[in-house]
Design a protein around this motif. Structure first.
Motif, mmCIF file in Angstrom:
data_model
loop_
_atom_site.group_PDB
_atom_site.id
_atom_site.type_symbol
_atom_site.label_atom_id
_atom_site.label_comp_id
_atom_site.label_asym_id
_atom_site.label_seq_id
_atom_site.Cartn_x
_atom_site.Cartn_y
_atom_site.Cartn_z
ATOM 1 N N VAL A 132 -113.094 22.760 -38.295
ATOM 2 C CA VAL A 132 -112.154 21.764 -37.780
ATOM 3 C C VAL A 132 -111.180 22.414 -36.803
ATOM 4 O O VAL A 132 -110.615 23.479 -37.067
ATOM 5 N N ASP A 133 -110.981 21.774 -35.644
ATOM 6 C CA ASP A 133 -110.021 22.241 -34.642
ATOM 7 C C ASP A 133 -108.683 21.560 -34.899
ATOM 8 O O ASP A 133 -108.570 20.341 -34.824
ATOM 9 N N TYR A 134 -107.672 22.376 -35.213
ATOM 10 C CA TYR A 134 -106.353 21.862 -35.622
ATOM 11 C C TYR A 134 -105.338 22.145 -34.527
ATOM 12 O O TYR A 134 -105.195 23.276 -34.078
ATOM 13 N N ASP A 135 -104.622 21.096 -34.087
ATOM 14 C CA ASP A 135 -103.599 21.270 -33.056
ATOM 15 C C ASP A 135 -102.437 20.315 -33.318
ATOM 16 O O ASP A 135 -102.503 19.461 -34.204
ATOM 17 N N ILE A 136 -101.368 20.465 -32.523
ATOM 18 C CA ILE A 136 -100.166 19.645 -32.654
ATOM 19 C C ILE A 136 -99.993 18.814 -31.391
ATOM 20 O O ILE A 136 -100.190 19.311 -30.282
ATOM 21 N N GLU A 137 -99.634 17.540 -31.567
ATOM 22 C CA GLU A 137 -99.473 16.639 -30.425
ATOM 23 C C GLU A 137 -98.108 15.953 -30.483
ATOM 24 O O GLU A 137 -97.665 15.507 -31.550
ATOM 25 N N PHE A 138 -97.454 15.869 -29.335
ATOM 26 C CA PHE A 138 -96.165 15.197 -29.229
ATOM 27 C C PHE A 138 -96.363 13.686 -29.338
ATOM 28 O O PHE A 138 -97.265 13.121 -28.712
ATOM 29 N N ILE A 139 -95.537 13.034 -30.158
ATOM 30 C CA ILE A 139 -95.689 11.594 -30.384
ATOM 31 C C ILE A 139 -95.503 10.820 -29.094
ATOM 32 O O ILE A 139 -96.253 9.901 -28.773
ATOM 33 N N GLY A 140 -94.487 11.175 -28.312
ATOM 34 C CA GLY A 140 -94.249 10.522 -27.030
ATOM 35 C C GLY A 140 -93.446 9.246 -27.164
ATOM 36 O O GLY A 140 -93.438 8.584 -28.203
ATOM 37 N N GLY A 141 -92.751 8.895 -26.091
ATOM 38 C CA GLY A 141 -91.929 7.686 -26.092
ATOM 39 C C GLY A 141 -90.535 7.957 -26.621
ATOM 40 O O GLY A 141 -90.375 8.563 -27.675
ATOM 41 N N ILE A 142 -89.514 7.501 -25.914
ATOM 42 C CA ILE A 142 -88.130 7.733 -26.317
ATOM 43 C C ILE A 142 -87.824 7.049 -27.647
ATOM 44 O O ILE A 142 -87.224 7.638 -28.550
ATOM 45 N N LYS A 143 -88.228 5.796 -27.797
ATOM 46 C CA LYS A 143 -87.948 5.067 -29.038
ATOM 47 C C LYS A 143 -88.651 5.717 -30.223
ATOM 48 O O LYS A 143 -88.067 5.827 -31.308
ATOM 49 N N ASN A 144 -89.901 6.107 -30.040
ATOM 50 C CA ASN A 144 -90.619 6.768 -31.131
ATOM 51 C C ASN A 144 -89.960 8.082 -31.528
ATOM 52 O O ASN A 144 -89.835 8.405 -32.704
ATOM 53 N N SER A 145 -89.538 8.840 -30.528
ATOM 54 C CA SER A 145 -88.976 10.164 -30.790
ATOM 55 C C SER A 145 -87.603 10.087 -31.427
ATOM 56 O O SER A 145 -87.284 10.840 -32.347
ATOM 57 N N VAL A 146 -86.764 9.167 -30.936
ATOM 58 C CA VAL A 146 -85.365 9.118 -31.381
ATOM 59 C C VAL A 146 -85.205 8.249 -32.625
ATOM 60 O O VAL A 146 -84.483 8.607 -33.557
ATOM 61 N N PHE A 147 -85.888 7.105 -32.664
ATOM 62 C CA PHE A 147 -85.644 6.129 -33.721
ATOM 63 C C PHE A 147 -86.831 5.949 -34.679
ATOM 64 O O PHE A 147 -86.730 5.192 -35.645
ATOM 65 N N GLY A 148 -87.932 6.615 -34.429
ATOM 66 C CA GLY A 148 -89.136 6.389 -35.234
ATOM 67 C C GLY A 148 -89.021 6.893 -36.649
ATOM 68 O O GLY A 148 -89.646 6.360 -37.560
ATOM 69 N N GLY A 149 -88.245 7.965 -36.862
ATOM 70 C CA GLY A 149 -88.071 8.508 -38.203
ATOM 71 C C GLY A 149 -89.275 9.249 -38.744
ATOM 72 O O GLY A 149 -89.317 9.602 -39.920
ATOM 73 N N GLU A 150 -90.283 9.512 -37.920
ATOM 74 C CA GLU A 150 -91.493 10.190 -38.380
ATOM 75 C C GLU A 150 -91.634 11.584 -37.781
ATOM 76 O O GLU A 150 -92.692 12.186 -37.858
ATOM 77 N N GLY A 151 -90.569 12.081 -37.157
ATOM 78 C CA GLY A 151 -90.655 13.387 -36.531
ATOM 79 C C GLY A 151 -91.163 13.287 -35.108
ATOM 80 O O GLY A 151 -91.552 12.220 -34.629
ATOM 81 N N LEU A 152 -91.177 14.411 -34.402
ATOM 82 C CA LEU A 152 -91.566 14.433 -32.999
ATOM 83 C C LEU A 152 -93.043 14.753 -32.783
ATOM 84 O O LEU A 152 -93.578 14.529 -31.702
ATOM 85 N N PHE A 153 -93.707 15.284 -33.809
ATOM 86 C CA PHE A 153 -95.075 15.744 -33.647
ATOM 87 C C PHE A 153 -95.952 15.286 -34.807
ATOM 88 O O PHE A 153 -95.465 15.048 -35.907
ATOM 89 N N TYR A 154 -97.229 15.157 -34.525
ATOM 90 C CA TYR A 154 -98.199 14.988 -35.597
ATOM 91 C C TYR A 154 -99.385 15.911 -35.340
ATOM 92 O O TYR A 154 -99.568 16.433 -34.240
#
Length: 267
Positions: free
Chosen positions: A191-213
């Motif tokens: 399995v190839d494992y990497d980190i991706e930025f969630i993207g979007g100002i609302k998702n990043s600031v108000f999403g409450g799920e962190g900046l990366f998945y």
């Protein structure tokens, strides 16, 4: 080194423990603090590292093997349980928090399984528990489990534990699964494992799920947990009494008055 062949049985639902049956002179290794109970013929010994290089290796090799464990946040030492009797005997190990125990037959995973730090519970003697360095900077800085993950290698049985309910996902070639970084239990070496930025100002600031998945790309098998211990600990800390002894008044508009009415009071 060929690992010892052990038999096992897992008991319980949400607070599980694994019972290992050892033939005479067989050994199982375990993390310090995971021991639950054992029969009279079992002898307990503290060893450097994981014990996979206890015989025929020098002092430096043993120290290096143990030192790798420190990088994953574990102790220099592990505990070995030897059946010194003439009949089969049993020893049991328990999960440190609510969740599931996952048995890993390394012969079915090409001899290697990669998992989060502190997931390892116990294994047959001869299984190596080491470190898996990330080759990608993003994974190391933002991966939730940090720059280092554990790798379990060998040809025997190993056991890891997870929080909450466990999900198994088999990924086809090129298939991608996106997961909260803390919810990964482990995955096969393909399995190839990497980190991706969630993207979007609302998702990043108000999403409450962190900046990366985490993105996991097949082929391979991925195991996911519903309740990482860090998430459980955060909820407990948030609900704990604050300075001055005031609690948050769980789920009640009445706050402290609600605590008096719900019947669960400790003075």
């Amino acid at each position: 080194m060929k690992a010892h062949e052990i038999d096992y049985q897992i008991f319980g639902e949400e607070m599980q423990y694994v019972e290992i049956e050892l033939d005479p002179q067989e050994i199982v290794i375990a993390e310090a603090g995971s021991f639950m109970m054992m029969e009279n013929n079992i002898q307990m010994q503290t060893i450097f590292g994981d014990g996979s290089e206890q015989h025929g290796s020098g002092l430096f090799s043993k120290i290096l093997n143990a030192g790798k464990r420190v990088l994953t946040g574990e102790s220099l030492f592990m505990t070995a349980f030897l059946n010194q009797g003439y009949t089969k005997s049993k020893v049991s190990f328990a999960s440190p928090y609510p969740g599931k125990i996952l048995p890993i037959d390394l012969t079915e995973f090409q001899g290697k399984f990669i998992c989060q730090k502190s997931a390892f519970l116990c294994a047959a003697k001869g299984v190596s528990v080491g470190i898996e360095f990330s080759r990608k900077l993003g994974r190391g800085l933002f991966g939730g489990e940090g720059f280092i993950m554990q790798k379990i290698e060998g040809d025997g049985m190993a056991f890891v534990h997870s929080g909450g309910t466990m999900a198994k996902k088999v990924l086809g070639h090129g298939e991608i699964l996106k997961v909260d970084t803390g919810c990964i239990i482990g995955f096969t070496q393909d399995v190839d494992y990497d980190i991706e930025f969630i993207g979007g100002i609302k998702n990043s600031v108000f999403g409450g799920e962190g900046l990366f998945y985490a993105t996991l790309k097949g082929p391979g098998t991925v195991y996911v947990q519903s309740l990482p211990f860090s998430r459980l600990a955060d909820r407990i800390i948030a609900s704990a009494p604050q300075t001055g002894g005031n609690s948050r008044g769980e789920g009640s508009l009445l706050g402290g008055l609600g605590d008096l009415l719900d019947g669960d009071n400790r003075f």
